[in-house]
Write a protein that holds these residues in place. Structure first.
Motif, short mmCIF file in Angstrom:
data_model
loop_
_atom_site.label_atom_id
_atom_site.label_comp_id
_atom_site.label_asym_id
_atom_site.label_seq_id
_atom_site.Cartn_x
_atom_site.Cartn_y
_atom_site.Cartn_z
N ASP A 34 0.83 -1.20 0.00
CA ASP A 34 0.00 0.00 0.00
C ASP A 34 0.87 1.25 0.00
O ASP A 34 0.61 2.21 -0.74
CB ASP A 34 -0.93 -0.03 1.21
N MET A 35 1.93 1.26 0.79
CA MET A 35 2.81 2.44 0.85
C MET A 35 3.57 2.64 -0.47
O MET A 35 3.69 3.76 -0.96
CB MET A 35 3.81 2.30 2.00
N VAL A 36 4.05 1.55 -1.08
CA VAL A 36 4.75 1.65 -2.36
C VAL A 36 3.79 2.17 -3.44
O VAL A 36 4.13 3.09 -4.20
CB VAL A 36 5.35 0.29 -2.78
N ALA A 42 1.27 9.00 -6.58
CA ALA A 42 1.48 10.44 -6.46
C ALA A 42 2.05 11.03 -7.74
O ALA A 42 1.92 12.23 -7.98
CB ALA A 42 2.42 10.73 -5.29
N SER A 43 2.66 10.18 -8.60
CA SER A 43 3.28 10.71 -9.81
C SER A 43 2.87 10.02 -11.11
O SER A 43 3.24 10.49 -12.18
CB SER A 43 4.80 10.65 -9.68
N ALA A 44 2.12 8.91 -11.01
CA ALA A 44 1.75 8.19 -12.23
C ALA A 44 0.47 7.38 -12.02
O ALA A 44 0.19 6.97 -10.89
CB ALA A 44 2.88 7.24 -12.64
N PRO A 45 -0.29 7.14 -13.08
CA PRO A 45 -1.46 6.27 -12.96
C PRO A 45 -1.02 4.83 -12.69
O PRO A 45 -0.03 4.36 -13.26
CB PRO A 45 -2.15 6.36 -14.32
N ALA A 73 -3.42 3.99 -1.03
CA ALA A 73 -3.36 4.12 -2.49
C ALA A 73 -4.73 4.50 -3.05
O ALA A 73 -4.82 5.27 -4.02
CB ALA A 73 -2.87 2.82 -3.12
N ASN A 74 -5.79 4.02 -2.43
CA ASN A 74 -7.14 4.31 -2.90
C ASN A 74 -7.55 5.76 -2.72
O ASN A 74 -8.58 6.17 -3.24
CB ASN A 74 -8.16 3.40 -2.21
N THR A 75 -6.76 6.55 -2.03
CA THR A 75 -7.08 7.97 -1.89
C THR A 75 -6.72 8.75 -3.15
O THR A 75 -7.12 9.89 -3.30
CB THR A 75 -6.38 8.60 -0.67
N TYR A 76 -5.97 8.15 -4.06
CA TYR A 76 -5.55 8.81 -5.29
C TYR A 76 -6.47 8.44 -6.45
O TYR A 76 -6.82 7.27 -6.63
CB TYR A 76 -4.11 8.41 -5.67
N SER A 77 -6.83 9.44 -7.25
CA SER A 77 -7.65 9.17 -8.43
C SER A 77 -6.85 8.43 -9.50
O SER A 77 -7.42 7.87 -10.44
CB SER A 77 -8.21 10.47 -9.00
N THR A 78 -5.53 8.41 -9.37
CA THR A 78 -4.67 7.73 -10.33
C THR A 78 -4.54 6.23 -10.03
O THR A 78 -3.86 5.52 -10.77
CB THR A 78 -3.26 8.35 -10.31
N PHE A 79 -5.19 5.76 -8.98
CA PHE A 79 -5.10 4.35 -8.59
C PHE A 79 -6.40 3.64 -8.94
O PHE A 79 -7.48 4.11 -8.61
CB PHE A 79 -4.84 4.23 -7.08
#
Length: 97
Positions: A34-36, A42-45, A73-79
């Motif tokens: 999850d951390m990775v 933060a920088s890529a889909p 990771a689920n907090t990012y729209s890129t995930f």
């Protein structure tokens, strides 16, 4: 009428006993993943698809990982968690049409 405690007396719940130790051993790699994935998102889909040895069922199509497995990771729209099989185009921002 007797009251029963849960978990049963003599155990310490999620962290105690052999099952608790096994749960901790399994949860550590998932937290690390999850951390990775959070750093990557933060920088890529990022699309993540379950594989043969993952906890997603054995029948095809395998369903996506549940969002609670990878909460950061689920907090990012890129995930995105996706099914297996999954069609995509490298470099695109979504599934192949």
């Amino acid at each position: 009428h007797q009251h029963r405690s849960f978990p049963p007396e003599g155990t310490s719940g999620a962290g105690g006993g052999k099952k608790g130790n096994a749960d901790k051993a399994l949860s550590h790699p998932i937290r690390e993943l999850d951390m990775v994935l959070t750093r990557l998102c933060a920088s890529a889909p990022v699309d993540i698809m379950p594989g043969a040895m993952d906890p997603a069922g054995v029948f095809l199509p395998q369903q996506p990982f549940h969002h609670c497995l990878l909460p950061s990771a689920n907090t990012y729209s890129t995930f995105r968690t996706v099914t297996n099989p999954y069609a995509f185009r490298p470099g695109s921002s979504g599934a192949a049409e």
